[in-house]
Scaffold this active site. Structure first.
Site, mmCIF file in Angstrom:
data_model
loop_
_atom_site.group_PDB
_atom_site.id
_atom_site.type_symbol
_atom_site.label_atom_id
_atom_site.label_comp_id
_atom_site.label_asym_id
_atom_site.label_seq_id
_atom_site.Cartn_x
_atom_site.Cartn_y
_atom_site.Cartn_z
ATOM 1 N N GLY A 495 27.811 129.284 43.506
ATOM 2 C CA GLY A 495 26.734 130.115 43.972
ATOM 3 C C GLY A 495 26.913 131.014 45.065
ATOM 4 C CB VAL A 496 26.505 134.244 46.184
ATOM 5 C CG1 VAL A 496 26.503 135.343 47.263
ATOM 6 C CG2 VAL A 496 27.802 134.282 45.213
ATOM 7 N N GLY A 497 24.502 132.865 48.750
ATOM 8 C CA GLY A 497 23.466 132.907 49.436
ATOM 9 C C GLY A 497 23.674 133.781 50.556
ATOM 10 N N GLY A 498 22.519 133.854 51.338
ATOM 11 C CA GLY A 498 22.562 134.455 52.385
ATOM 12 C C GLY A 498 23.710 134.031 53.514
ATOM 13 C CG PHE A 499 25.129 130.010 53.128
ATOM 14 C CD1 PHE A 499 24.058 130.179 52.331
ATOM 15 C CD2 PHE A 499 26.201 129.982 52.263
ATOM 16 C CE1 PHE A 499 24.028 129.510 51.109
ATOM 17 C CE2 PHE A 499 26.283 129.482 50.995
ATOM 18 C CZ PHE A 499 25.069 129.168 50.393
ATOM 19 N NE ARG A 501 31.400 135.829 47.639
ATOM 20 C CZ ARG A 501 31.538 136.571 46.396
ATOM 21 N NH1 ARG A 501 31.810 135.808 45.495
ATOM 22 N NH2 ARG A 501 31.217 137.789 46.536
ATOM 23 C CB VAL A 502 28.332 127.258 47.301
ATOM 24 C CG1 VAL A 502 28.892 125.455 47.117
ATOM 25 C CG2 VAL A 502 27.597 127.456 48.457
ATOM 26 C CE LYS A 516 25.567 125.781 51.886
ATOM 27 N NZ LYS A 516 24.511 125.731 52.588
ATOM 28 C CG ASP A 612 14.225 128.550 50.188
ATOM 29 O OD1 ASP A 612 13.288 129.323 49.359
ATOM 30 O OD2 ASP A 612 15.472 128.844 50.102
#
Length: 829
Positions: A495-499, A501-502, A516, A612
């Site tokens: 997955g990908v987020g604002g922080f 990648r995982v 992460k 969230d």
């Protein structure tokens, strides 16, 4: 008569002056205007502009380390500028003489001509300072497509170098290049930063890539309609409430530009059309118009919104709201207060990040109390901002990709300096080694030895985070992380987020983990990373994702978590081919997540609000035990003498507590509302927001509540559950969900109450052969005492963490808890 003639002459002069002023403001002449047809043998006319062959090098130069090749297409091409291409097998540079320093557009046009198999090309394009395009981003385009990239760069020298760098054993190619001067004021130095409710400065020195440029409610505009040669797309394919939005337009000549705004900002064709909510007298306008754009989550974006009130008949009647992502960009926006007149353009600039779903959203909606409840948006521009490495594609700076001729001349100077430094280091190392050997037997005194204790987290240079002072478990070397993820292989991406990648990783001992990797150049990611560390350092619970360790090398921000084999809950509800979950499984998953949230709200010395809660942040292990994840937006709850925490609104569209959104006052009940949306999503197996549906079905919470209140909840459940759900269990579940989604927090239950009722719904499902629940069962939601929860609460004490953690882990998560022993038969109550 002479006076009349004099008056006529004056009027003519005034009209001529006005005409000249308007003409001059709309006729920007670029000092640099290079339009290059690469590989062509003749001029090419495209959109009234003439592209010159790159073999004619009067004002620019082309240098290659090896001879370049020219290819021509013998078949039909998408655009005339795609008819030919120049191919490079080694680093090659176009050098442009710059007549006037300042902001320039660099436009690159690529078409992988099928006859020559150019779609397999792999290369990078860089200027002296910025990485424009790398090979990975081009590989996604095949021979049937073309790509045009537009960059805005502040050129600060008399030349501009455009380098094409083929990857190993590959080639680079280009069909057409544009290098064109634009007004410096097109990009301001400062704009509002939405996520931090502050301004950001220094934008004039950064580079930008045009991602979207839209003409709302109007036709596609080409360079023929724009004084700066831009293309403005129609907005329809990004519009997600198109069944309700209405196009409006006026004659472009009626647009009245103010003195501080010229057609270089946007042509009058943009301001002459727009999207609105429709006729307030005919339609119910209690909705927003929303546009959704896929974006790269690793970057920050410059958003420019264009407005022009072409719908009102009088001033101060059009008042509306503007939202960008989950942030309120404008509340009670009255265009008349900016323009002082109708049909007068105005624009505003913002800086924001993408959401965790890799999208950026823009919405306009009515101010309910306005005299004319309507809203309008005329134009929109979204530009990607170069990152800390001065790149638009990855984290590698220019210096890692190419060495300029000027730098090559300095190599011998650098080598001499390095040799001198080596000699000095050898001397110093010799002295240190001697002293070390001489004093090898000595040990520090007891009072010199300090225990390794958890302290506060420190952030340095805005780009790195020190974890060495945090008690976060095992320390992993960066090489261990690289080995575990096969050098961050994209095939292992979870997955990908604002922080950042995982990745899925396999440690040396065979343990499978989730890794992460924070993005050190993302200020948003850095803040979320720090928050997650602070939360995980003091929270432990069976239904919260556990932290295994961390890596603190090379300015990396890397955390290692337990691997959740079955991934996010959402993947098991819709959008994948995974087997459907049974009703009992869904209840058990909701109960597990509720336990985790209940612990956050009550288990620590100060409550924690997740902020969230959604189905992608509820993960499932190999046994489908639910665990709450992603604490990047979490915030400490109110203290005993507070009722709420005042903070900027953050979260995800579709899950946001409406009271929190309106008042910016955060409480634990905000998580309860979000969890109510999760309950609805689990029941109906559809997204929280689905803009392609009819207006009354877009928001699952609003839509589902209507069915629940009408007593027809069974009509909208997941079709895979039809006939497989006990009616009493569904009734209790629906009542609980309805309470969670109450408009005001004071009317919502606590997470402890929610947990009690979900456990009850599970018992009703497991004892479905027994009598139906009585109608007064809902009293448990508002009046239940929390003391029975202590019987099965497996949370971890902050003081006696080890014993409590062992006790919690030994519990049977899926079994009937003691608190429900009297419910094995309802008559026992």
């Amino acid at each position: 008569m002479s006076d009349l003639n004099l008056l006529s002459s004056v009027l003519v002069l005034v009209l001529i002056s006005v005409y000249l002023h308007q003409s001059s403001s709309a006729s920007f002449i670029p000092a640099d205007n290079y339009l290059i047809a690469c590989g062509s043998s003749h001029n090419i006319t495209f959109l009234t502009q003439i592209y010159v062959p790159d073999s004619i090098q009067s004002s620019f130069d082309l240098k290659t380390q090896q001879d370049s090749n020219i290819v021509q297409s013998k078949s039909t091409v998408p655009l005339p500028i795609h008819q030919s291409a120049r191919i490079f097998t080694a680093i090659s540079t176009y050098t442009f003489n710059i007549r006037k320093q300042g902001r320039h557009w660099i436009r690159l046009h690529f078409y992988p001509i099928p006859e020559h198999n150019l779609s397999s090309s792999s290369f990078t394009v860089v200027t002296e300072n910025f990485v424009l395009l790398n090979s990975d981003s081009f590989k996604s385009y095949n021979g049937s497509k073309f790509i045009s990239k537009e960059y805005s760069i502040n050129v600060t020298s008399n030349i501009l170098l455009l380098n094409f760098i083929p990857s190993n054993n590959s080639i680079a190619f280009i069909n057409a290049i544009e290098v064109v001067s634009v007004p410096d004021e097109l990009i301001p130095d400062q704009a509002n930063r939405l996520s931090q409710s502050s301004s950001i400065s220094g934008l004039s020195e950064l580079a930008f890539e045009t991602v979207y440029r839209l003409n709302m409610g109007g036709p596609k505009l080409t360079p023929q309609n724009d004084t700066l040669g831009r293309i403005w797309e129609n907005d329809e394919k990004y519009l997600h409430v198109n069944s309700s939005a209405a196009n409006v337009s006026i004659t472009p000549s009626l647009v009245k530009y103010p003195e501080n705004l010229t057609p270089e900002i946007a042509p009058n064709w943009v301001y002459a059309t727009g999207q609105t909510l429709g006729d307030a007298k005919v339609t119910n306008l209690n909705f927003n118009i929303t546009w959704v754009f896929p974006v790269d989550p690793d970057f920050t974006y410059f958003v420019r919104v264009h407005f022009c009130d072409i719908v009102s008949t009088s001033l101060n009647t059009l008042v509306f709201n503007l939202y960008i992502n989950s942030d309120s960009a404008f509340s009670d926006l009255d265009l008349s207060s900016f323009t002082g007149n109708l049909d007068v353009p105005v624009y505003r600039d913002f800086v924001t990040n993408s959401t965790d779903s890799n999208t950026l959203t823009v919405s306009v909606g009515p101010e309910i109390d306005a005299e004319d409840p309507n809203a309008i948006l005329n134009g929109l521009e979204i530009l990607k901002i170069s990152n800390g490495a001065k790149s638009f594609d990855g984290a590698d700076p220019v210096v890692d990709l190419v060495v300029s001729p000027a730098k090559k001349k300095k190599i011998w100077v650098v080598l001499a300096a390095v040799l001198g430094a080596v000699v000095a280091v050898v001397v110093i190392v010799s002295v240190v080694c001697y002293r070390y050997i001489a004093g090898r037997g000595s040990k520090p005194k007891p009072d010199q030895m300090k225990p390794w204790l958890p302290h506060s987290i420190t952030i340095t240079n805005k780009s790195t985070i020190s974890l060495t002072s945090c008690n976060l478990g095992k320390t992993f070397s960066f090489q261990e992380i690289m080995d575990a993820t096969n050098k961050f292989d994209e095939s292992l991406l979870l997955g990908v987020g604002g922080f950042g990648r995982v990745y899925k990783g396999t440690m040396e001992d065979g343990t499978i983990v989730a890794i992460k990797r924070g993005n050190p150049r993302s200020e948003q990611g850095l803040a979320e990373f720090r928050t997650e560390i602070e939360m995980l350092s003091k929270l432990r619970h069976r239904h919260l994702v556990s932290l295994i360790g961390y890596c603190d090398e090379r300015s990396e921000m890397i955390l290692v978590y337990e691997f959740m084999a079955n991934g996010p809950l959402r993947s098991h509800l819709y959008g994948t081919d995974l087997p459907s979950l049974s009703w009992k499984q869904r209840l058990e998953i909701c109960i597990g997540a509720a336990r985790g949230l209940h612990y956050l709200h009550t288990g620590a010395s100060q409550s924690v609000i997740h902020r969230d809660v959604k189905t992608t942040n509820i993960l499932l292990d190999e046994n489908f035990v639910a665990k709450v994840a992603d604490f990047g937006l979490s915030k400490a709850g109110p203290t005993f003498d507070q009722t709420h925490v005042s903070t900027a609104v953050k979260g995800s569209f579709g899950y946001l507590d409406p009271e929190y959104f309106r008042r910016q006052q955060l409480t634990e009940k905000s998580d309860v509302y979000s969890f109510g949306v999760v309950l609805m999503e689990v029941l109906c197996a559809r997204p929280a927001l689905n803009p392609v549906l009819p207006r009354d079905q877009v928001n699952i919470a609003e839509w589902g509540l209507k069915w629940q209140k009408n007593g027809n909840l069974d009509q909208i459940i997941d079709e895979k559950l039809v006939g497989k759900v006990n009616s009493s269990s569904l009734k209790k579940y629906g009542e609980t969900m309805e309470k969670c989604l109450a408009e005001y927090g004071v009317d919502r239950p606590s997470m402890g109450d929610v947990l009690w009722n979900l456990e009850y719904a599970l018992q009703l499902e497991e004892t479905s052969a027994l009598v139906e629940v009585d109608d007064n069962s809902m009293n448990h939601i508002e009046g239940i005492k929390l003391s029975p929860l202590e019987v099965f609460d497996n949370s971890v004490s902050m003081i006696d963490g080890d014993d409590e953690f062992r006790r919690g882990n030994n519990g049977d998560d899926g079994s009937t808890s003691n608190v429900f022993s009297q419910l094995v038969h309802p008559r026992g109550r």
